[in-house]
Scaffold this motif. Structure first.
Motif, PDB file in Angstrom:
ATOM      1  N   VAL A   1       8.500  43.511   8.791  1.00 10.75           N
ATOM      2  CA  VAL A   1       7.479  42.588   9.277  1.00 10.75           C
ATOM      3  C   VAL A   1       6.804  41.923   8.081  1.00 10.75           C
ATOM      4  CG1 VAL A   1       5.219  42.485  10.434  1.00 10.75           C
ATOM      5  CG2 VAL A   1       7.060  43.879  11.397  1.00 10.75           C
ATOM      6  N   ALA A   2       6.484  40.641   8.195  1.00 13.25           N
ATOM      7  CA  ALA A   2       5.740  39.938   7.150  1.00 13.25           C
ATOM      8  C   ALA A   2       4.244  40.074   7.430  1.00 13.25           C
ATOM      9  CB  ALA A   2       6.130  38.466   7.101  1.00 13.25           C
ATOM     10  N   LEU A   3       3.492  40.405   6.391  1.00 13.75           N
ATOM     11  CA  LEU A   3       2.044  40.592   6.491  1.00 13.75           C
ATOM     12  C   LEU A   3       1.375  39.736   5.427  1.00 13.75           C
ATOM     13  CD1 LEU A   3      -0.580  42.073   7.353  1.00 13.75           C
ATOM     14  CD2 LEU A   3       0.087  43.924   5.794  1.00 13.75           C
ATOM     15  N   VAL A   4       0.382  38.940   5.821  1.00 15.96           N
ATOM     16  CA  VAL A   4      -0.287  38.039   4.893  1.00 15.96           C
ATOM     17  C   VAL A   4      -1.768  38.372   4.806  1.00 15.96           C
ATOM     18  CG1 VAL A   4      -0.795  35.633   4.311  1.00 15.96           C
ATOM     19  CG2 VAL A   4       1.381  36.219   5.397  1.00 15.96           C
ATOM     20  N   GLY A   5      -2.243  38.637   3.584  1.00 19.40           N
ATOM     21  CA  GLY A   5      -3.654  38.864   3.337  1.00 19.40           C
ATOM     22  C   GLY A   5      -4.324  37.610   2.807  1.00 19.40           C
TER      23      GLY A   5
ATOM     24  N   LEU B   1       5.837  32.411   1.719  1.00 15.17           N
ATOM     25  CA  LEU B   1       5.832  32.611   3.170  1.00 15.17           C
ATOM     26  C   LEU B   1       7.188  32.233   3.765  1.00 15.17           C
ATOM     27  CD1 LEU B   1       4.189  33.648   5.476  1.00 15.17           C
ATOM     28  CD2 LEU B   1       3.111  31.402   5.710  1.00 15.17           C
ATOM     29  N   ASP B   2       7.758  31.127   3.303  1.00 14.83           N
ATOM     30  CA  ASP B   2       9.094  30.759   3.781  1.00 14.83           C
ATOM     31  C   ASP B   2      10.096  31.850   3.426  1.00 14.83           C
ATOM     32  OD1 ASP B   2       8.172  28.347   4.799  1.00 14.83           O
ATOM     33  OD2 ASP B   2       8.741  27.195   3.013  1.00 14.83           O
ATOM     34  N   TRP B   3       9.981  32.380   2.205  1.00 15.56           N
ATOM     35  CA  TRP B   3      10.891  33.447   1.762  1.00 15.56           C
ATOM     36  C   TRP B   3      10.748  34.674   2.649  1.00 15.56           C
ATOM     37  CZ3 TRP B   3      10.011  38.407  -0.087  1.00 15.56           C
ATOM     38  CH2 TRP B   3      11.094  39.052  -0.688  1.00 15.56           C
ATOM     39  N   ALA B   4       9.507  35.079   2.914  1.00 12.56           N
ATOM     40  CA  ALA B   4       9.280  36.270   3.740  1.00 12.56           C
ATOM     41  C   ALA B   4       9.782  36.065   5.164  1.00 12.56           C
ATOM     42  CB  ALA B   4       7.797  36.624   3.752  1.00 12.56           C
ATOM     43  N   MET B   5       9.562  34.880   5.718  1.00 12.61           N
ATOM     44  CA  MET B   5       9.952  34.645   7.103  1.00 12.61           C
ATOM     45  C   MET B   5      11.457  34.479   7.266  1.00 12.61           C
ATOM     46  SD  MET B   5       7.373  35.174   8.796  1.00 12.61           S
ATOM     47  CE  MET B   5       8.143  34.803  10.379  1.00 12.61           C
ATOM     48  N   SER B   6      12.174  34.269   6.172  1.00 10.51           N
ATOM     49  CA  SER B   6      13.639  34.253   6.262  1.00 10.51           C
ATOM     50  C   SER B   6      14.187  35.672   6.365  1.00 10.51           C
ATOM     51  CB  SER B   6      14.234  33.555   5.034  1.00 10.51           C
ATOM     52  OG  SER B   6      14.084  34.338   3.867  1.00 10.51           O
ATOM     53  N   ARG B   7      13.301  36.656   6.188  1.00  8.91           N
ATOM     54  CA  ARG B   7      13.699  38.057   6.216  1.00  8.91           C
ATOM     55  C   ARG B   7      12.969  38.872   7.277  1.00  8.91           C
ATOM     56  NH1 ARG B   7      14.341  35.573   1.709  1.00  8.91           N
ATOM     57  NH2 ARG B   7      15.945  36.197   0.202  1.00  8.91           N
ATOM     58  N   ALA B   8      11.997  38.284   7.933  1.00 14.53           N
ATOM     59  CA  ALA B   8      11.192  38.999   8.934  1.00 14.53           C
ATOM     60  C   ALA B   8      11.133  38.190  10.221  1.00 14.53           C
ATOM     61  CB  ALA B   8       9.779  39.237   8.397  1.00 14.53           C
ATOM     62  N   ARG B   9      11.021  38.902  11.328  1.00 11.90           N
ATOM     63  CA  ARG B   9      10.933  38.230  12.629  1.00 11.90           C
ATOM     64  C   ARG B   9       9.492  38.045  13.075  1.00 11.90           C
ATOM     65  NH1 ARG B   9      15.449  41.772  15.978  1.00 11.90           N
ATOM     66  NH2 ARG B   9      17.256  41.235  14.684  1.00 11.90           N
ATOM     67  N   LEU B  10       8.619  38.945  12.649  1.00 13.63           N
ATOM     68  CA  LEU B  10       7.227  38.896  13.099  1.00 13.63           C
ATOM     69  C   LEU B  10       6.308  38.668  11.924  1.00 13.63           C
ATOM     70  CD1 LEU B  10       7.200  41.843  15.679  1.00 13.63           C
ATOM     71  CD2 LEU B  10       7.381  39.387  16.143  1.00 13.63           C
TER      72      LEU B  10
ATOM     73  N   ALA C   1       4.495  42.236   2.144  1.00 18.02           N
ATOM     74  CA  ALA C   1       3.082  41.868   2.119  1.00 18.02           C
ATOM     75  C   ALA C   1       2.812  40.795   1.071  1.00 18.02           C
ATOM     76  CB  ALA C   1       2.224  43.101   1.847  1.00 18.02           C
ATOM     77  N   LEU C   2       2.218  39.707   1.522  1.00 18.38           N
ATOM     78  CA  LEU C   2       1.813  38.600   0.653  1.00 18.38           C
ATOM     79  C   LEU C   2       0.290  38.529   0.634  1.00 18.38           C
ATOM     80  CD1 LEU C   2       4.125  35.886   2.267  1.00 18.38           C
ATOM     81  CD2 LEU C   2       4.764  37.546   0.512  1.00 18.38           C
ATOM     82  N   GLY C   3      -0.275  38.030  -0.447  1.00 17.10           N
ATOM     83  CA  GLY C   3      -1.718  37.834  -0.500  1.00 17.10           C
ATOM     84  C   GLY C   3      -2.510  39.118  -0.532  1.00 17.10           C
TER      85      GLY C   3
END
Length: 224
Positions: free
Chosen positions: A18-22, A31-40, A106-108
Motif C-alpha cells: 500500500v502507498a502511504l503519504v505523509g 507518487l507516480d512511482w509508488a502508485m505503479s507498485r501499489a493499488r491503494l 511511505a512517502l513524505g
C-alpha cells in the motif's frame, strides 16, 4: 481489566503493498512511482494535500485532521475520512496500525523534521510491518532476517543497528561477519556494495541512496 490490549481493526486491506503519504517531502515523481507498485493510496493527515495536488484521490485518510486544509477534505468523499483523535501516537503510526497488507511504501515521512524522522523509523521497527521509506536523499527500511539487494558496485550501504546485533554479509566492502553492531558502539555507516548484497541480520535499518529505491523495493518485498 488490567492488561487488556485495545484491538484496532484495519481500515485498509490489501494483498499487495500500500502507498502511504505523509505531510513531509515528496519528490516530483515519487507518487507516480509508488502508485505503479501499489493499488491503494492512504493519506496520513496532511499527506492528503500532497495527494490531491498531484492529481490523485486517497482511498483513505487517517489522522487527527489537524494538519490538512479543510478545503482539501471537502474534495474527498466523507466515507474515506477516518478521524483518530488520540494523541499518544503519530499520524504515521495511526496509519500503520490500521493497514493490513504485506507492506507499505511511505512517502513524505522522512526529512522534514529530525524528531519526526526518528519517530517514523522507531515506529517502523516496532510495528514489524515491512515499510519502505522514501526520503529526500535516502531510502530506509528495517531489514528482514534475510535480504538480497541488487546494487551497483560502490553504492553506499549504511546499516544502523537498533540494538546490539550480529550477522553475516556478502557483497559489502567491509563484511559484518564476526562483528557486533550497536547503537552505542560500532555502527555500519557508509559501507559500500561490491555488487549484489546478501545480508543476514535482524534488528537493523538499511539506508541506501534515494536512486536505489527500485532495488530497495525489490529486495524488501521479494517474497510479497
Amino acid at each position: 481489566m488490567a492488561g487488556t490490549e485495545t484491538i484496532i481493526e484495519p481500515l485498509v486491506r490489501s494483498d499487495t503493498p500500500v502507498a502511504l503519504v505523509g505531510g513531509g517531502f515528496v519528490g516530483s515523481d515519487d507518487l507516480d512511482w509508488a502508485m505503479s507498485r501499489a493499488r491503494l493510496l492512504v493519506a496520513a493527515d496532511g499527506g492528503a494535500e500532497t495527494i490531491v495536488a498531484n492529481g490523485y484521490s486517497p482511498d483513505v485518510v487517517i489522522g487527527d485532521m489537524d494538519s490538512v486544509d479543510p478545503a482539501v477534505l471537502e474534495q474527498i468523499e466523507a466515507n474515506r475520512l477516518h478521524h483518530v483523535s488520540e494523541q499518544d501516537t503519530t499520524d504515521f503510526e495511526k496509519c500503520l496500525q490500521r493497514i493490513a497488507a504485506p507492506g507499505v511504501v511511505a512517502l513524505g515521512c522522512l526529512g522534514k523534521r529530525l524528531d519526526h524522522s526518528l519517530a517514523t523509523l522507531a515506529v517502523t521497527a516496532r510495528t514489524g510491518t515491512p515499510c519502505l521509506l522514501i526520503g529526500p536523499q535516502d531510502v530506509a527500511f528495517v531489514a528482514p532476517a534475510r535480504l538480497v539487494l541488487d546494487l551497483p558496485s560502490d553504492c553506499r550501504v549504511s546499516l544502523f543497528p537498533l540494538a546490539p546485533v550480529t550477522g553475516r554479509s556478502r557483497g559489502l566492502r567491509w563484511p559484518i561477519d564476526g562483528l557486533e553492531l550497536s547503537p552505542m558502539g560500532r555502527l555500519g555507516t557508509s559501507n559500500q556494495a561490491t555488487g549484489k548484497v546478501f545480508l543476514e541480520c535482524e534488528g537493523i535499518i538499511v539506508l541506501l541512496p534515494r536512486d536505489m529505491r527500485d532495488a530497495a523495493f525489490e529486495g524488501l518485498f521479494a517474497e510479497n
